[in-house]
Design a protein around this motif. Structure first.
Motif, PDB file in Angstrom:
ATOM      1  N   MET A   1       0.842  -1.190   0.000  1.00 60.38           N
ATOM      2  CA  MET A   1       0.000   0.000   0.000  1.00 60.38           C
ATOM      3  C   MET A   1       0.885   1.251   0.000  1.00 60.38           C
ATOM      4  O   MET A   1       1.760   1.395   0.832  1.00 60.38           O
ATOM      5  N   LYS A   2       0.673   2.124  -0.980  1.00 55.96           N
ATOM      6  CA  LYS A   2       1.371   3.413  -0.991  1.00 55.96           C
ATOM      7  C   LYS A   2       0.332   4.501  -1.204  1.00 55.96           C
ATOM      8  O   LYS A   2      -0.318   4.542  -2.244  1.00 55.96           O
ATOM      9  N   ARG A   3       0.193   5.348  -0.202  1.00 61.28           N
ATOM     10  CA  ARG A   3      -0.836   6.383  -0.267  1.00 61.28           C
ATOM     11  C   ARG A   3      -0.175   7.766  -0.338  1.00 61.28           C
ATOM     12  O   ARG A   3       0.938   7.964   0.139  1.00 61.28           O
ATOM     13  N   ARG A   4      -0.875   8.707  -0.908  1.00 57.59           N
ATOM     14  CA  ARG A   4      -0.340  10.069  -1.001  1.00 57.59           C
ATOM     15  C   ARG A   4      -0.558  10.803   0.322  1.00 57.59           C
ATOM     16  O   ARG A   4      -1.534  10.552   1.032  1.00 57.59           O
ATOM     17  N   VAL A   5       0.354  11.716   0.630  1.00 55.16           N
ATOM     18  CA  VAL A   5       0.340  12.402   1.926  1.00 55.16           C
ATOM     19  C   VAL A   5       0.366  13.912   1.706  1.00 55.16           C
ATOM     20  O   VAL A   5       1.268  14.420   1.033  1.00 55.16           O
ATOM     21  N   VAL A   6      -0.622  14.589   2.263  1.00 53.37           N
ATOM     22  CA  VAL A   6      -0.690  16.049   2.073  1.00 53.37           C
ATOM     23  C   VAL A   6      -0.583  16.787   3.406  1.00 53.37           C
ATOM     24  O   VAL A   6      -0.846  16.221   4.475  1.00 53.37           O
ATOM     25  N   ILE A   7      -0.183  18.048   3.311  1.00 56.75           N
ATOM     26  CA  ILE A   7      -0.075  18.925   4.488  1.00 56.75           C
ATOM     27  C   ILE A   7      -1.333  19.778   4.530  1.00 56.75           C
ATOM     28  O   ILE A   7      -1.628  20.507   3.568  1.00 56.75           O
TER      29      ILE A   7
END
Lengths: 414, 85
Positions: free
Chosen positions: A1-7
């Motif tokens: 699983m690779k998910r995008r990460v936002v601030i």
């Protein structure tokens, strides 16, 4: 699983201001936060460097006694920026306490102010028959005091990572928080770092001949990253926090997206614990590009670690040239704040987010004549009105730890 | 120390150091004033300084049963009596 990460939220207490408006104003006006070193009644008279990146404005802390009792000065900074971030995020109390929000937060060594109080009690031999060390002294001083005061204050029940790697403390915190979300261990992470006013750290770098000593009569003239007349770093204080969230859930709840963490790398030089290492730093920058799966030419701004030590700036400039060539703009943001130690990675990331949001780039303060020993880079020469798509935030620490965070402008996050 | 003197000292500590608002002698320390285990340990240290002697581990463990200010006063009176004997 690779998910995008936002601030989705950020806050910083810095020597050049608290909050976006004052920080941006200082960056645009070239206003330094370096001031004369305050007298601490202990070490000040023995230190050659008499300058400090100082938070000298009042902060309206509204913590009650129950919250304050386990907090040293470093936790005040940490909890205040954490509070700002959670309030700005709009996350519900249920989400905060769900166990899917964790904390990655650190400081160089907890609270030296409280540690000093403890040692004073030991060595003054006062009331030796009684338990003279307070029950809360350890909680106020321990190395993970920032992270767990945050969990306690806001009822956060997820993972706790308390990185403590000097100058890479908060960049590691953000990087490790990013990995927690990316690989599905948590859905959100409150990340950052803080360090309080402390002359012990100044004394350490002073003894290593790494502190600036030639501008004691003109504090704002130092530090001078990449400048021919630089003479060392200036220690500073502050706190900085960001909220990282999994992209899809952030988008679904309508969160404001300030930026995206698209890559992170952390490695070690595997040898000398003090000297900067060209191979180690170059490798970190390349590993971050690999993690982000982008090419070097896509990065258009670099927030360099740039402490203004003689060798550190030379090595970092060579690493930047080797990886990026002369294309991206380069700024040493410590020229405004001094070296805020455990805070610097998060603080410089937030300053970069502000510049991204307001479409400008700040130059390196006090960079008047580029040291010919530094590589020929695109040093940001003055305030430039330009949009940044991807920025690299670089930090390197005693112990040979190197980090690089790659951040995409929130306006570019689709 | 008489109970009245102890009461004045304890109330002073609770108001000044623990920021209690209008403490009542039979208030539940935890529920009414948010007094927790960390506070209890801190208060014991202050009590030692007030009484002028160290509490034994057994005495400190007994203090964990305290729920009200009257309980604190009972506890201190028992300790004083024990020391006097």
């Amino acid at each position: 699983m690779k998910r995008r990460v936002v601030i989705t939220a950020c806050s910083a207490i810095t020597p050049i201001g608290y909050g976006q408006q004052s920080i941006v104003e200082s960056l645009r006006l070239g206003r330094s936060g370096v001031k004369p070193l305050r007298d601490d009644g202990l070490l000040t008279d023995h230190i050659h460097s008499r300058v400090f990146g100082t938070v000298d404005y009042p902060i309206d802390y509204a913590f009650n006694r129950s919250q304050r009792k386990t907090m040293g000065p470093v936790a005040y900074y940490a909890c205040q920026v954490a509070k700002d971030v959670l309030e700005a995020s709009g996350l519900s109390k249920e989400s905060i306490a769900s166990g899917r929000l964790g904390v990655a937060f650190g400081s160089t060594h907890g609270s030296p102010t409280v540690q000093r109080e403890i040692y004073q009690t030991f060595f003054q031999n006062l009331e030796a028959e009684f338990s003279s060390i307070g029950a809360v002294d350890y909680l106020r001083s321990m190395v993970h005091t920032t992270a767990v005061n945050i969990t306690r204050m806001f009822g956060i029940t997820g993972r706790v990572i308390a990185s403590s790697t000097a100058c890479t403390t908060s960049s590691q915190a953000i990087g490790f928080g990013y990995e927690m979300i990316k690989f599905g261990m948590q859905d959100a992470m409150l990340c950052g770092g803080a360090d309080e006013y402390d002359t012990t750290t100044v004394a350490v770098f002073d003894n290593l001949l790494a502190c600036s000593v030639g501008y004691n009569d003109c504090p704002s003239c130092t530090p001078r990253p990449f400048d021919k007349k630089r003479d060392g770093l200036v220690v500073g204080e502050g706190g900085a926090a960001v909220l990282l969230e999994e992209y899809e859930s952030a988008k679904q709840r309508g969160a404001t997206i300030l930026g995206e963490v698209i890559g992170f790398a952390c490695n070690n030089n595997g040898g000398d614990l003090i000297l900067p290492n060209l191979d180690g730093i170059t490798s970190t920058l390349r590993l971050a590009l690999d993690d982000a799966n982008i090419e070097a030419k896509e990065v258009d701004y670099i927030s360099a670690h740039a402490t203004a030590t003689k060798m550190g700036d030379i090595i970092e400039s060579q690493a930047i040239e080797a990886v990026y060539g002369q294309s991206p703009y380069v700024t040493g943001l410590k020229s405004y704040t001094g070296h805020t130690m455990g805070t610097c990675g998060a603080m410089e990331l937030i300053m970069t987010l502000y510049m991204m949001a307001e479409d400008f780039l700040a130059p390196t303060l006090n960079l008047q004549e580029i040291d010919p020993r530094c590589a020929r880079l695109n040093y940001t020469p003055k305030v430039i009105e330009a949009s940044t798509r991807i920025a690299s935030i670089q930090n390197f620490a005693f112990g040979g730890v190197n980090t690089c965070l790659l951040i995409k402008n929130g306006n570019e996050v689709l | 120390m008489t109970r009245d003197v102890l009461q004045k000292k304890i109330l002073s500590i609770l108001v000044q150091d623990f920021e209690f608002q209008e403490p009542g002698l039979d208030d539940n320390l935890r529920e009414d004033h948010g007094f927790d285990s960390i506070d209890a340990i801190e208060l014991l240290g202050k009590i030692e300084r007030t009484l002028g002697f160290s509490l034994t581990r057994e005495e400190k463990e007994k203090a964990m049963e305290i729920r009200t200010i009257n309980d604190i006063l009972d506890y201190l009176e028992r300790i004083q009596q024990g020391r006097a004997q």
